[in-house]
Design a protein around this motif. Structure first.
Motif, mmCIF file in Angstrom:
data_model
loop_
_atom_site.group_PDB
_atom_site.id
_atom_site.type_symbol
_atom_site.label_atom_id
_atom_site.label_comp_id
_atom_site.label_asym_id
_atom_site.label_seq_id
_atom_site.Cartn_x
_atom_site.Cartn_y
_atom_site.Cartn_z
ATOM 1 N N CYS A 112 -34.077 4.162 42.236
ATOM 2 C CA CYS A 112 -34.669 4.196 43.580
ATOM 3 C C CYS A 112 -35.862 3.262 43.693
ATOM 4 N N GLY A 113 -36.529 2.951 42.578
ATOM 5 C CA GLY A 113 -37.672 2.047 42.641
ATOM 6 C C GLY A 113 -38.914 2.684 43.248
ATOM 7 N N GLY A 114 -39.097 4.000 43.035
ATOM 8 C CA GLY A 114 -40.342 4.626 43.470
ATOM 9 C C GLY A 114 -40.145 5.842 44.362
ATOM 10 N N CYS A 115 -39.168 5.791 45.264
ATOM 11 C CA CYS A 115 -38.843 6.997 46.026
ATOM 12 C C CYS A 115 -37.440 6.875 46.592
ATOM 13 N N THR A 116 -36.769 8.031 46.661
ATOM 14 C CA THR A 116 -35.424 8.039 47.240
ATOM 15 C C THR A 116 -35.578 8.023 48.761
ATOM 16 N N GLU A 117 -34.465 7.964 49.481
ATOM 17 C CA GLU A 117 -34.510 7.743 50.928
ATOM 18 C C GLU A 117 -34.025 8.963 51.701
ATOM 19 N N ASP A 118 -34.538 9.138 52.919
ATOM 20 C CA ASP A 118 -34.020 10.164 53.831
ATOM 21 C C ASP A 118 -32.671 9.683 54.367
ATOM 22 N N SER A 119 -31.704 10.604 54.438
ATOM 23 C CA SER A 119 -30.334 10.212 54.826
ATOM 24 C C SER A 119 -30.280 9.507 56.177
ATOM 25 N N GLU A 120 -31.129 9.915 57.137
ATOM 26 C CA GLU A 120 -31.036 9.329 58.483
ATOM 27 C C GLU A 120 -31.358 7.832 58.482
ATOM 28 N N ASN A 121 -32.110 7.387 57.445
ATOM 29 C CA ASN A 121 -32.444 5.960 57.397
ATOM 30 C C ASN A 121 -31.311 5.114 56.816
ATOM 31 N N VAL A 122 -30.291 5.777 56.270
ATOM 32 C CA VAL A 122 -29.163 5.033 55.708
ATOM 33 C C VAL A 122 -27.888 5.320 56.500
#
Ligand SMILES: [Zn+2]
Ligand SMILES: [Zn+2]
Length: 475
Positions: free
Chosen positions: A135-145
């Motif tokens: 992830c390189g520091g933090c994973t993402e919220d699904s709505e942003n993908v």
């Protein structure tokens, strides 16, 4: 046969060979782990990966009520890592791992066996257990993908992938390459005295174009100093931007499990359940509930709609109310379907009036697999009777379900066969899923009215309807 002890199988579509493969779930998970995580990773990370791969498969498997691979109808999963999930068979693993084949196979098999039949659930349902390299520091919220919010795919701060080669990567592009790849154009010609804010500023040059003074970064230099420090042959120089360097954090979409993060956590001694609960918010781990012959409808949702027989409520020549008969049969159908493991919703559970549009609204809100409407026939001629089943024209699944149910009703009730017919009926047209309307018998016929008044007959009708639905799913 004790179905519960049989091995579950995955129907896999191989996109390269364009062929079907039927594989035991355990062997499938081994191949999926092999395709998705380096076998050198520590055991707890491989176990986390095995649980993710198994959960992704179970979520799609038809036998658990999944919708299968959306690209290859009739298959649980495909082996496209960008669509369902990658898969490496024995041959591919031998080729990729060479002399370490035995060692890696043993290691992955152990991770799969140690987590045997464990899946990740949220609200008791298998999750979309997605993963990415780092992830390189933090994973993402699904709505942003994906554009939609998924409760268990929330951003978490992750420092565990810091040691991965993907934590921070740099990619350099020459200006020419950048122009070509992005299909853009800009002026990168040699420039005299052109400032680059923050880098080259406050340029002071002579009439002949020699640099007298210049600010580079936060320092002011004499032209002569620059010439000496950089080994230029004169102070008459110009410059241009010739390359751009991009710094990238992480690798992949950033949703769910960070694989290098799982590796980092495993090396720090975190067990597999803590690793998964760190990356998937609010989930639980659970052993797979196997579908069995006694519960063949696990994962199905069915709406049962007892009609009223028109707004005023029809009744037979001896006064038997259709609304009552329909509700009694619907209740028995609902109970039997629930015993088979289905989720069932009645559009009304009392002998009270609920409008048809309201009942359809209830059904569409639930988005069931089947909407089943229970009604009775009314024929102008008292002597005419029989069983009749309807589906909406063009509703292919509705037609199949109607045929299975009708076949069972005819075989068990032994009334006249009025057939399975397409019909443009409001209740069939307005529901957004496969829907069927069953007219069990003719309430206008005194003999059939007498039968409908008997609880045993209504139960027989309900059992036939349930059997029809079970046949549809077991076909
Ligand atoms: Zn697929
Ligand atoms: Zn990470």
């Amino acid at each position: 046969m004790d179905y519960g002890s049989e091995e579950l199988v995955v129907k896999l579509y191989d996109i390269d060979q364009q062929e079907a493969r039927i594989i035991g779930l355990k062997e499938y998970v081994i191949g999926a782990v092999a395709a998705s995580m380096p076998p050198e990773f520590p055991k707890e990370a491989l176990k986390a990966q095995a649980i993710c791969c198994r959960t992704l498969a179970v979520k799609r498997m038809g036998i658990f009520g999944g919708s299968g691979c959306k690209r290859q109808p009739g298959f649980d999963v495909c082996n496209d890592s960008l669509h369902c999930q990658g898969f490496m068979d024995i041959e591919e693993r031998q080729k990729a791992w060479g002399s370490r084949y035995e060692e890696f196979t043993e290691k992955i098999t152990a991770a799969v066996e140690d987590t045997s039949e464990v899946i990740i659930v949220y609200n008791n349902n298998p999750i979309e257990a997605v993963y990415h390299t780092a992830c390189g520091g933090c994973t993402e919220d699904s709505e942003n993908v994906w554009g939609n919010k998924v409760s268990y795919l929330r951003r978490v701060e992750c420092i565990y992938c810091k040691d991965s080669p993907y934590w921070k990567t740099t990619k350099n592009f020459s200006v020419r390459e950048l122009k070509r790849r992005l299909a853009i154009n800009f002026d990168d010609s040699l420039s005299d005295n052109r400032e680059i804010p923050g880098l080259l500023e406050n340029i002071n040059s002579t009439a002949s174009g020699r640099i007298k003074k210049i600010k580079i970064g936060d320092m002011i230099f004499q032209g002569e100093d620059i010439k000496n420090l950089l080994g230029l042959s004169s102070t008459k120089f110009s410059w241009k931007v010739s390359a751009l360097s991009f710094q990238v954090m992480g690798h992949g979409h950033g949703l769910g499990l960070c694989q290098y993060g799982a590796r980092g956590m495993a090396l720090l001694g975190f067990p597999v359940d803590e690793i998964l609960k760190f990356y998937f918010t609010g989930v639980e781990l659970k052993r797979l509930e196997r579908p069995t012959y006694t519960k063949p409808l696990i994962g199905k949702t069915i709406v049962v709609d007892p009609g009223h027989g028109g707004d005023s409520g029809n009744s037979g020549p001896m006064g038997l109310s259709e609304g009552y008969v329909n509700l009694e049969i619907a209740r028995a159908v609902a109970e039997g379907l629930m015993q088979c493991g289905a989720k069932v919703m009645l559009t009304r559970d009392k002998n009270e009036f609920v409008s048809l549009s309201e009942r359809i609204r209830i059904s569409n809100e639930i988005k069931p697999d089947i909407t089943l409407s229970i009604q009775q026939n009314f024929f102008p001629d008292e002597q005419v009777g029989g069983t009749e089943t309807f589906y909406y024209p063009g509703d292919v699944e509705g037609k199949k379900i109607a045929e299975f149910i009708h076949r069972e009703l005819i075989a068990h009730l032994q009334l006249s066969d009025m057939g399975v017919k397409p019909a443009d009926l409001f209740v069939l047209r307005e529901t957004n899923n496969p829907s069927v309307m069953v007219n069990v018998a003719a309430l206008s016929n005194p003999e059939e009215e007498r039968l409908l008044s008997e609880p045993q007959f209504r139960q027989k009708a309900a059992t036939a309807i349930i059997n029809g639905i079970k046949c549809y799913y077991q076909e």
